[in-house]
Design a protein around this motif. Structure first.
Motif, PDB file in Angstrom:
ATOM      1  N   ARG A  86       1.511   6.840  -6.735  1.00 59.76           N
ATOM      2  CA  ARG A  86       0.436   7.797  -7.036  1.00 59.76           C
ATOM      3  C   ARG A  86       0.920   9.233  -6.826  1.00 59.76           C
ATOM      4  NH1 ARG A  86      -4.678   5.066  -3.967  1.00 59.76           N
ATOM      5  NH2 ARG A  86      -5.144   3.480  -5.520  1.00 59.76           N
ATOM      6  N   LYS A 122       2.287   1.741  -3.468  1.00 56.41           N
ATOM      7  CA  LYS A 122       1.227   2.205  -4.363  1.00 56.41           C
ATOM      8  C   LYS A 122       0.960   3.696  -4.146  1.00 56.41           C
ATOM      9  CE  LYS A 122      -3.143   0.332  -5.992  1.00 56.41           C
ATOM     10  NZ  LYS A 122      -4.223  -0.588  -5.692  1.00 56.41           N
ATOM     11  N   ASN A 123       0.902   4.111  -2.868  1.00 58.89           N
ATOM     12  CA  ASN A 123       0.667   5.523  -2.563  1.00 58.89           C
ATOM     13  C   ASN A 123       1.830   6.386  -3.049  1.00 58.89           C
ATOM     14  OD1 ASN A 123      -1.787   5.000  -1.398  1.00 58.89           O
ATOM     15  ND2 ASN A 123      -1.026   4.989   0.701  1.00 58.89           N
ATOM     16  N   GLU A 144       0.830  -1.196   0.000  1.00 58.36           N
ATOM     17  CA  GLU A 144       0.000   0.000   0.000  1.00 58.36           C
ATOM     18  C   GLU A 144       0.871   1.255   0.000  1.00 58.36           C
ATOM     19  OE1 GLU A 144      -3.456   2.061   2.750  1.00 58.36           O
ATOM     20  OE2 GLU A 144      -2.989  -0.051   3.021  1.00 58.36           O
TER      21      GLU A 144
END
Length: 171
Positions: free
Chosen positions: A129, A125-126, A122
Motif C-alpha cells: 500500500r 500488505k501495508n 499484514e
C-alpha cells in the motif's frame, strides 16, 4: 458454551433430576478439554459398583481412574502388591502428563506460527500500500511538473512576442 457436571446418580433418577454426589466437571470447549474430577471419589464409586456412561468412562480412562481401578482389583485378588500397583500407575501418569504437555506445546506453537504468518501478511500488505501511495504521489508530481513546464514555456514564448510587438509599435 456448555460445561457439564460429572455426578453420581441412581439409574432410576431422571436424567436432569436428583443426584447423589457431584464428583467433577467437564468443559469440552477448551483444547485439550478440561476435565476436573475427584479421582479418589470416582474410584471409590467404581469399586462400589457404579456404572459410568460412555462419555464419563472415556473421561475416567483419560484421567487414569479406570487403570487405577484395574490395578486395585489386582491387589484385592492378590495378583500384585500395592507397591507394584502404585509404581505402574505412577509410570503411566508420568507418560500421560508428558503427552498432554506435548500436545499443549504443539497447540501453543501452532497458534504462534499462525500469528506470525498473519503479521507477515499484514506487513507485506501495508508495504504494498505504501509503495502504491508513493508511486501515485510521484506520478502526481511528475504530472504537475509536466503541466508547469509547458505553461512556463508558453510564458517565455509570449514574452518575446510581446517584446517584438512593442518593438513594432515603437518603430
Amino acid at each position: 458454551m456448555a460445561i457439564y457436571d460429572v455426578v453420581v446418580a441412581d439409574a432410576r433418577a431422571p436424567r436432569d433430576g436428583r443426584f447423589i454426589e457431584k464428583i467433577g466437571s467437564y468443559n469440552p470447549n477448551t483444547d485439550p478439554a478440561s476435565i476436573n474430577i475427584n479421582n479418589e471419589r470416582a474410584l471409590q464409586w467404581l469399586l462400589n459398583g457404579a456404572q459410568p456412561t460412555d462419555t464419563v468412562k472415556a473421561m475416567l480412562s483419560y484421567r487414569g481412574v479406570l487403570l487405577k481401578k484395574h490395578l486395585q482389583i489386582g491387589v484385592l485378588k492378590g495378583a500384585i502388591t500395592q507397591e507394584e500397583a502404585d509404581k505402574k500407575f505412577e509410570a503411566w501418569l508420568e507418560q500421560k502428563e508428558a503427552a498432554i504437555s506435548g500436545k499443549q506445546d504443539q497447540i501453543a506453537k501452532a497458534k504462534e506460527d499462525a500469528r506470525k504468518k498473519a503479521l507477515e501478511a499484514e506487513t507485506a500488505k501495508n508495504t504494498a500500500r505504501l509503495e502504491a501511495i508513493k508511486k501515485r504521489e510521484e506520478e502526481a508530481k511528475a504530472a504537475a511538473a509536466a503541466e508547469e513546464a509547458p505553461a512556463s514555456e508558453d510564458a517565455e514564448g509570449e514574452a518575446p512576442a510581446e517584446e517584438s510587438s512593442e518593438e513594432e509599435n515603437q518603430g
